[in-house]
Write a protein that holds these residues in place. Structure first.
Motif, PDB file in Angstrom:
ATOM      1  N   VAL A  32       1.736  -7.887 -11.253  1.00 18.42           N
ATOM      2  CA  VAL A  32       1.056  -8.405 -12.447  1.00 18.42           C
ATOM      3  C   VAL A  32       2.042  -9.145 -13.339  1.00 18.42           C
ATOM      4  CG1 VAL A  32      -0.730  -6.611 -12.468  1.00 18.42           C
ATOM      5  CG2 VAL A  32       1.374  -6.253 -13.734  1.00 18.42           C
ATOM      6  N   GLY A  33       1.494 -10.022 -14.151  1.00 17.21           N
ATOM      7  CA  GLY A  33       2.312 -10.766 -15.112  1.00 17.21           C
ATOM      8  C   GLY A  33       3.137 -11.836 -14.416  1.00 17.21           C
TER       9      GLY A  33
ATOM     10  N   ILE B  77      -1.804   1.345  -8.567  1.00 20.00           N
ATOM     11  CA  ILE B  77      -3.125   1.786  -9.013  1.00 20.00           C
ATOM     12  C   ILE B  77      -3.671   2.746  -7.971  1.00 20.00           C
ATOM     13  CG2 ILE B  77      -5.471   1.079  -9.588  1.00 20.00           C
ATOM     14  CD1 ILE B  77      -4.347  -1.689 -10.267  1.00 20.00           C
ATOM     15  N   GLU B  78      -4.081   3.932  -8.397  1.00 20.78           N
ATOM     16  CA  GLU B  78      -4.610   4.918  -7.459  1.00 20.78           C
ATOM     17  C   GLU B  78      -5.810   4.355  -6.722  1.00 20.78           C
ATOM     18  OE1 GLU B  78      -5.328   8.765  -9.104  1.00 20.78           O
ATOM     19  OE2 GLU B  78      -3.270   8.953  -9.828  1.00 20.78           O
ATOM     20  N   TRP B  79      -5.893   4.686  -5.453  1.00 17.96           N
ATOM     21  CA  TRP B  79      -6.951   4.186  -4.574  1.00 17.96           C
ATOM     22  C   TRP B  79      -8.339   4.453  -5.143  1.00 17.96           C
ATOM     23  CZ3 TRP B  79      -7.656   0.780  -1.022  1.00 17.96           C
ATOM     24  CH2 TRP B  79      -8.774   0.845  -0.188  1.00 17.96           C
ATOM     25  N   ASP B  80      -8.539   5.655  -5.690  1.00 15.78           N
ATOM     26  CA  ASP B  80      -9.856   6.030  -6.209  1.00 15.78           C
ATOM     27  C   ASP B  80     -10.258   5.226  -7.444  1.00 15.78           C
ATOM     28  OD1 ASP B  80     -10.114   7.870  -4.175  1.00 15.78           O
ATOM     29  OD2 ASP B  80      -9.406   9.549  -5.394  1.00 15.78           O
TER      30      ASP B  80
ATOM     31  N   SER C  12      -8.012  -4.069 -17.867  1.00 16.78           N
ATOM     32  CA  SER C  12      -7.746  -5.458 -18.238  1.00 16.78           C
ATOM     33  C   SER C  12      -6.352  -5.858 -17.760  1.00 16.78           C
ATOM     34  CB  SER C  12      -7.833  -5.622 -19.757  1.00 16.78           C
ATOM     35  OG  SER C  12      -6.772  -4.909 -20.372  1.00 16.78           O
ATOM     36  N   GLN C  13      -6.091  -7.156 -17.790  1.00 19.03           N
ATOM     37  CA  GLN C  13      -4.762  -7.629 -17.424  1.00 19.03           C
ATOM     38  C   GLN C  13      -3.723  -7.087 -18.403  1.00 19.03           C
ATOM     39  OE1 GLN C  13      -4.438 -11.761 -16.570  1.00 19.03           O
ATOM     40  NE2 GLN C  13      -2.268 -11.615 -16.102  1.00 19.03           N
ATOM     41  N   ASP C  14      -4.068  -7.053 -19.680  1.00 21.99           N
ATOM     42  CA  ASP C  14      -3.143  -6.502 -20.687  1.00 21.99           C
ATOM     43  C   ASP C  14      -2.812  -5.044 -20.374  1.00 21.99           C
ATOM     44  OD1 ASP C  14      -2.991  -8.876 -22.086  1.00 21.99           O
ATOM     45  OD2 ASP C  14      -4.548  -8.310 -23.543  1.00 21.99           O
ATOM     46  N   ALA C  15      -3.828  -4.278 -19.931  1.00 26.00           N
ATOM     47  CA  ALA C  15      -3.593  -2.863 -19.605  1.00 26.00           C
ATOM     48  C   ALA C  15      -2.619  -2.741 -18.440  1.00 26.00           C
ATOM     49  CB  ALA C  15      -4.911  -2.168 -19.273  1.00 26.00           C
ATOM     50  N   LEU C  16      -2.782  -3.578 -17.418  1.00 27.61           N
ATOM     51  CA  LEU C  16      -1.863  -3.521 -16.278  1.00 27.61           C
ATOM     52  C   LEU C  16      -0.468  -3.980 -16.677  1.00 27.61           C
ATOM     53  CD1 LEU C  16      -3.922  -4.736 -13.194  1.00 27.61           C
ATOM     54  CD2 LEU C  16      -3.398  -2.421 -13.906  1.00 27.61           C
ATOM     55  N   GLU C  17      -0.380  -5.018 -17.477  1.00 25.08           N
ATOM     56  CA  GLU C  17       0.929  -5.521 -17.891  1.00 25.08           C
ATOM     57  C   GLU C  17       1.670  -4.515 -18.768  1.00 25.08           C
ATOM     58  OE1 GLU C  17       0.429  -9.434 -19.553  1.00 25.08           O
ATOM     59  OE2 GLU C  17      -0.114 -10.285 -17.610  1.00 25.08           O
ATOM     60  N   SER C  18       0.934  -3.695 -19.515  1.00 21.82           N
ATOM     61  CA  SER C  18       1.595  -2.694 -20.352  1.00 21.82           C
ATOM     62  C   SER C  18       1.775  -1.350 -19.631  1.00 21.82           C
ATOM     63  CB  SER C  18       0.826  -2.492 -21.663  1.00 21.82           C
ATOM     64  OG  SER C  18      -0.454  -1.972 -21.402  1.00 21.82           O
ATOM     65  N   ALA C  19       1.210  -1.225 -18.424  1.00 16.55           N
ATOM     66  CA  ALA C  19       1.382   0.016 -17.653  1.00 16.55           C
ATOM     67  C   ALA C  19       2.826   0.153 -17.198  1.00 16.55           C
ATOM     68  CB  ALA C  19       0.445   0.003 -16.444  1.00 16.55           C
ATOM     69  N   GLU C  20       3.223   1.381 -16.957  1.00 17.37           N
ATOM     70  CA  GLU C  20       4.584   1.637 -16.493  1.00 17.37           C
ATOM     71  C   GLU C  20       4.774   1.045 -15.096  1.00 17.37           C
ATOM     72  OE1 GLU C  20       7.483   5.485 -15.813  1.00 17.37           O
ATOM     73  OE2 GLU C  20       5.839   5.618 -17.251  1.00 17.37           O
ATOM     74  N   GLU C  21       5.944   0.452 -14.872  1.00 16.41           N
ATOM     75  CA  GLU C  21       6.247  -0.190 -13.589  1.00 16.41           C
ATOM     76  C   GLU C  21       6.370   0.853 -12.486  1.00 16.41           C
ATOM     77  OE1 GLU C  21       9.208  -3.595 -11.737  1.00 16.41           O
ATOM     78  OE2 GLU C  21       9.588  -2.807 -13.736  1.00 16.41           O
ATOM     79  N   TYR C  22       5.886   0.496 -11.307  1.00 15.89           N
ATOM     80  CA  TYR C  22       5.965   1.378 -10.133  1.00 15.89           C
ATOM     81  C   TYR C  22       7.390   1.380  -9.611  1.00 15.89           C
ATOM     82  CZ  TYR C  22       5.264   3.158  -5.427  1.00 15.89           C
ATOM     83  OH  TYR C  22       5.348   3.883  -4.269  1.00 15.89           O
TER      84      TYR C  22
ATOM     85  N   LEU D 102       0.851  -1.182   0.000  1.00 14.49           N
ATOM     86  CA  LEU D 102       0.000   0.000   0.000  1.00 14.49           C
ATOM     87  C   LEU D 102       0.891   1.238   0.000  1.00 14.49           C
ATOM     88  CD1 LEU D 102      -2.491  -1.030   2.841  1.00 14.49           C
ATOM     89  CD2 LEU D 102      -2.752  -1.395   0.386  1.00 14.49           C
ATOM     90  N   VAL D 103       0.468   2.277  -0.692  1.00 11.40           N
ATOM     91  CA  VAL D 103       1.153   3.569  -0.667  1.00 11.40           C
ATOM     92  C   VAL D 103       0.296   4.486   0.190  1.00 11.40           C
ATOM     93  CG1 VAL D 103       2.052   5.482  -2.030  1.00 11.40           C
ATOM     94  CG2 VAL D 103       2.085   3.157  -2.973  1.00 11.40           C
ATOM     95  N   ILE D 104       0.836   4.885   1.346  1.00 10.68           N
ATOM     96  CA  ILE D 104       0.078   5.658   2.325  1.00 10.68           C
ATOM     97  C   ILE D 104       0.717   7.026   2.497  1.00 10.68           C
ATOM     98  CG2 ILE D 104      -0.731   5.705   4.723  1.00 10.68           C
ATOM     99  CD1 ILE D 104      -0.507   2.618   4.674  1.00 10.68           C
ATOM    100  N   GLY D 105      -0.096   8.069   2.442  1.00  7.87           N
ATOM    101  CA  GLY D 105       0.396   9.434   2.616  1.00  7.87           C
ATOM    102  C   GLY D 105       0.648   9.741   4.080  1.00  7.87           C
ATOM    103  N   GLU D 106       1.359  10.825   4.324  1.00  9.69           N
ATOM    104  CA  GLU D 106       1.636  11.247   5.699  1.00  9.69           C
ATOM    105  C   GLU D 106       0.364  11.581   6.458  1.00  9.69           C
ATOM    106  OE1 GLU D 106       4.525  14.385   5.471  1.00  9.69           O
ATOM    107  OE2 GLU D 106       6.161  12.969   5.107  1.00  9.69           O
ATOM    108  N   ASP D 107      -0.725  11.846   5.722  1.00  9.58           N
ATOM    109  CA  ASP D 107      -2.010  12.125   6.369  1.00  9.58           C
ATOM    110  C   ASP D 107      -2.743  10.844   6.759  1.00  9.58           C
ATOM    111  OD1 ASP D 107      -2.732  11.170   3.882  1.00  9.58           O
ATOM    112  OD2 ASP D 107      -3.970  12.898   3.347  1.00  9.58           O
ATOM    113  N   GLY D 108      -2.142   9.679   6.461  1.00 10.41           N
ATOM    114  CA  GLY D 108      -2.724   8.405   6.832  1.00 10.41           C
ATOM    115  C   GLY D 108      -3.673   7.827   5.801  1.00 10.41           C
ATOM    116  N   GLN D 109      -3.887   8.518   4.707  1.00  6.68           N
ATOM    117  CA  GLN D 109      -4.804   8.056   3.668  1.00  6.68           C
ATOM    118  C   GLN D 109      -4.069   7.144   2.683  1.00  6.68           C
ATOM    119  OE1 GLN D 109      -8.180   8.902   3.707  1.00  6.68           O
ATOM    120  NE2 GLN D 109      -7.562   9.693   5.694  1.00  6.68           N
ATOM    121  N   ILE D 110      -4.746   6.111   2.210  1.00  7.47           N
ATOM    122  CA  ILE D 110      -4.167   5.239   1.191  1.00  7.47           C
ATOM    123  C   ILE D 110      -4.233   5.977  -0.138  1.00  7.47           C
ATOM    124  CG2 ILE D 110      -4.337   3.048  -0.037  1.00  7.47           C
ATOM    125  CD1 ILE D 110      -5.725   1.909   2.461  1.00  7.47           C
ATOM    126  N   ASN D 111      -3.072   6.172  -0.774  1.00  6.46           N
ATOM    127  CA  ASN D 111      -3.015   6.843  -2.069  1.00  6.46           C
ATOM    128  C   ASN D 111      -3.138   5.853  -3.220  1.00  6.46           C
ATOM    129  OD1 ASN D 111      -2.640   9.411  -0.973  1.00  6.46           O
ATOM    130  ND2 ASN D 111      -0.441   9.121  -0.835  1.00  6.46           N
TER     131      ASN D 111
END
Length: 142
Positions: free
Chosen positions: A87-88, A100-103, A123-133, A72-81
């Motif tokens: 994937v893959g 993937i943004e929380w919203d 889709s899975q293809d969309a996630l696999e082609s997304a830029e790596e975190y 999880l990516v959590i901000g200093e305000d305690g909210q999940i970003n």
């Protein structure tokens, strides 16, 4: 008599300065709050392990599993970003992390009301082609 006035005023000033210093010090101490404690999970909240390790399903591919939440990516305000989704790959080999943004996620409860079902409109293809975190800025340029 002229000598008594300055000495008398000086005597009055010392307690006034001491009082003012004590007031400032007391104000500094009031900004520090004592810890508060929980004895049970508040309504409408959940633990991180309710998400990590869970499959993310695609709402565009008939609820097919498309990845696993690894962090999880959590901000200093305690909210999940964002959630980091692996994937893959196969059996953990060749997997990449996509944040993937929380919203962008939809959380619903399963039939038992026990576990969360996490879906994303991708889709899975969309996630696999997304830029790596890039968690720590340590990905090498390829």
């Amino acid at each position: 008599m002229k000598m008594i006035k300055p000495a008398f005023l000086g005597t009055l000033m010392v307690p006034a300065v001491m009082f003012a210093a004590g007031t400032v010090n007391a104000e500094e101490n009031t900004t520090t709050m004592e810890a508060t404690y929980l004895t049970e999970t508040p309504e409408g909240t959940f633990h991180a392990d309710a998400l990590t390790g869970n499959q993310v399903k695609s709402s565009v591919e008939d609820d097919e599993d498309i990845g696993t939440i690894t962090d999880l990516v959590i901000g200093e305000d305690g909210q999940i970003n964002a959630v980091v989704v692996g994937v893959g790959g196969f059996l953990g080999m060749g997997e990449k992390n996509v944040a993937i943004e929380w919203d962008s996620l939809e959380l619903t409860k399963d039939e038992d009301g026990e576990d969360y079902i996490i879906t994303v409109n991708a889709s899975q293809d969309a996630l696999e082609s997304a830029e790596e975190y890039n968690r720590n800025g340590d990905l090498e340029d390829e």
